[in-house]
Design a protein around this motif. Structure first.
Motif, short mmCIF file in Angstrom:
data_model
loop_
_atom_site.label_atom_id
_atom_site.label_comp_id
_atom_site.label_asym_id
_atom_site.label_seq_id
_atom_site.Cartn_x
_atom_site.Cartn_y
_atom_site.Cartn_z
N VAL A 148 0.84 -1.21 0.00
CA VAL A 148 0.00 0.00 0.00
C VAL A 148 0.87 1.25 0.00
O VAL A 148 0.61 2.21 -0.74
CB VAL A 148 -0.98 -0.01 1.19
N SER A 149 1.93 1.25 0.78
CA SER A 149 2.85 2.40 0.83
C SER A 149 3.50 2.63 -0.52
O SER A 149 3.62 3.77 -0.99
CB SER A 149 3.92 2.18 1.90
N LEU A 150 3.96 1.57 -1.15
CA LEU A 150 4.58 1.70 -2.47
C LEU A 150 3.59 2.23 -3.50
O LEU A 150 3.94 3.05 -4.34
CB LEU A 150 5.15 0.35 -2.92
N TYR A 151 2.35 1.76 -3.43
CA TYR A 151 1.33 2.23 -4.36
C TYR A 151 1.11 3.74 -4.21
O TYR A 151 1.09 4.48 -5.20
CB TYR A 151 0.01 1.48 -4.13
N PHE A 152 0.94 4.21 -2.97
CA PHE A 152 0.69 5.64 -2.76
C PHE A 152 1.90 6.48 -3.11
O PHE A 152 1.76 7.56 -3.67
CB PHE A 152 0.23 5.91 -1.33
N PHE A 153 3.10 6.00 -2.82
CA PHE A 153 4.30 6.74 -3.18
C PHE A 153 4.42 6.86 -4.69
O PHE A 153 4.71 7.93 -5.23
CB PHE A 153 5.55 6.07 -2.60
N ASN A 154 4.18 5.77 -5.41
CA ASN A 154 4.26 5.78 -6.86
C ASN A 154 3.18 6.68 -7.46
O ASN A 154 3.42 7.43 -8.40
CB ASN A 154 4.14 4.35 -7.40
N SER A 155 1.98 6.62 -6.92
CA SER A 155 0.88 7.46 -7.39
C SER A 155 1.22 8.94 -7.18
O SER A 155 1.00 9.77 -8.06
CB SER A 155 -0.40 7.10 -6.65
N PHE A 156 1.76 9.28 -6.02
CA PHE A 156 2.17 10.65 -5.71
C PHE A 156 3.23 11.12 -6.69
O PHE A 156 3.16 12.22 -7.23
CB PHE A 156 2.69 10.71 -4.27
N SER A 157 4.24 10.28 -6.97
CA SER A 157 5.31 10.64 -7.89
C SER A 157 4.78 10.86 -9.30
O SER A 157 5.21 11.78 -9.99
CB SER A 157 6.39 9.55 -7.90
N ASN A 158 3.85 10.00 -9.73
CA ASN A 158 3.29 10.15 -11.08
C ASN A 158 2.50 11.45 -11.20
O ASN A 158 2.57 12.14 -12.21
CB ASN A 158 2.39 8.96 -11.42
N LYS A 159 1.72 11.79 -10.18
CA LYS A 159 0.95 13.04 -10.21
C LYS A 159 1.88 14.25 -10.21
O LYS A 159 1.65 15.22 -10.92
CB LYS A 159 -0.01 13.09 -9.03
N LYS A 160 2.91 14.19 -9.39
CA LYS A 160 3.87 15.29 -9.33
C LYS A 160 4.56 15.47 -10.69
O LYS A 160 4.75 16.59 -11.16
CB LYS A 160 4.90 15.02 -8.24
N ASN A 161 4.89 14.37 -11.35
CA ASN A 161 5.50 14.43 -12.66
C ASN A 161 4.53 15.01 -13.69
O ASN A 161 4.93 15.78 -14.56
CB ASN A 161 5.98 13.03 -13.08
N GLN A 162 3.25 14.66 -13.60
CA GLN A 162 2.23 15.21 -14.50
C GLN A 162 2.12 16.72 -14.34
O GLN A 162 1.98 17.45 -15.30
CB GLN A 162 0.87 14.55 -14.27
N VAL A 163 2.19 17.19 -13.10
CA VAL A 163 2.14 18.63 -12.83
C VAL A 163 3.35 19.31 -13.48
O VAL A 163 3.21 20.34 -14.14
CB VAL A 163 2.10 18.91 -11.32
N ARG A 164 4.53 18.74 -13.29
CA ARG A 164 5.75 19.32 -13.88
C ARG A 164 5.63 19.38 -15.40
O ARG A 164 5.95 20.41 -16.01
CB ARG A 164 6.99 18.53 -13.46
N LEU A 165 5.19 18.30 -16.02
CA LEU A 165 5.06 18.29 -17.48
C LEU A 165 4.04 19.32 -17.97
O LEU A 165 4.28 20.02 -18.96
CB LEU A 165 4.67 16.89 -17.96
N SER A 166 2.91 19.42 -17.28
CA SER A 166 1.90 20.41 -17.66
C SER A 166 2.41 21.83 -17.49
O SER A 166 2.15 22.70 -18.32
CB SER A 166 0.63 20.22 -16.82
#
Length: 116
Positions: free
Chosen positions: A19-37
């Motif tokens: 569960v921790s790995l899932y949330f960390f990965n999800s957080f990183s993906n969203k942060k990367n999406q923000v940076r790209l946008s």
């Protein structure tokens, strides 16, 4: 009974880890999406170059992410951009001086119009 307890602790540990790995990965993906946008907005829509930007700092906010952008020619001003997950765009939200003071008395070079 010891085997059951050890098995339960082991399974609990594995579930917590996954569960921790899932949330960390999800957080990183969203942060990367923000940076790209944000980079798309700045470099494509606003025609800035990478040399114009001193720093971009993406932070987790109460209701999503925001980014603080500092331009090389205004290194004492912080431009805050918010990310809209509904349409995956960013918009300039606020402008302040780096020390936290209001920037309304300053001639701002990179102020954008409010989104409609």
């Amino acid at each position: 009974m010891k085997k059951t307890t050890i098995f339960t602790v082991l399974i609990s540990f594995i579930v917590i880890l996954l569960v921790s790995l899932y949330f960390f990965n999800s957080f990183s993906n969203k942060k990367n999406q923000v940076r790209l946008s944000l980079e798309d907005h700045l470099y494509e829509n606003m025609d800035y170059s990478k040399d114009d930007i001193k720093s971009i700092d993406i932070n987790n906010a109460m209701f999503g992410f925001h980014a603080v952008v500092i331009f090389n020619d205004e290194s004492d001003i912080a431009y805050t951009y918010m990310y809209s997950p509904e349409n995956k765009t960013v918009y300039q939200h606020s402008v302040n001086k780096i020390n936290g003071d209001d920037a309304s008395d300053t001639e701002l070079k990179h102020l954008e119009e409010e989104p409609k």
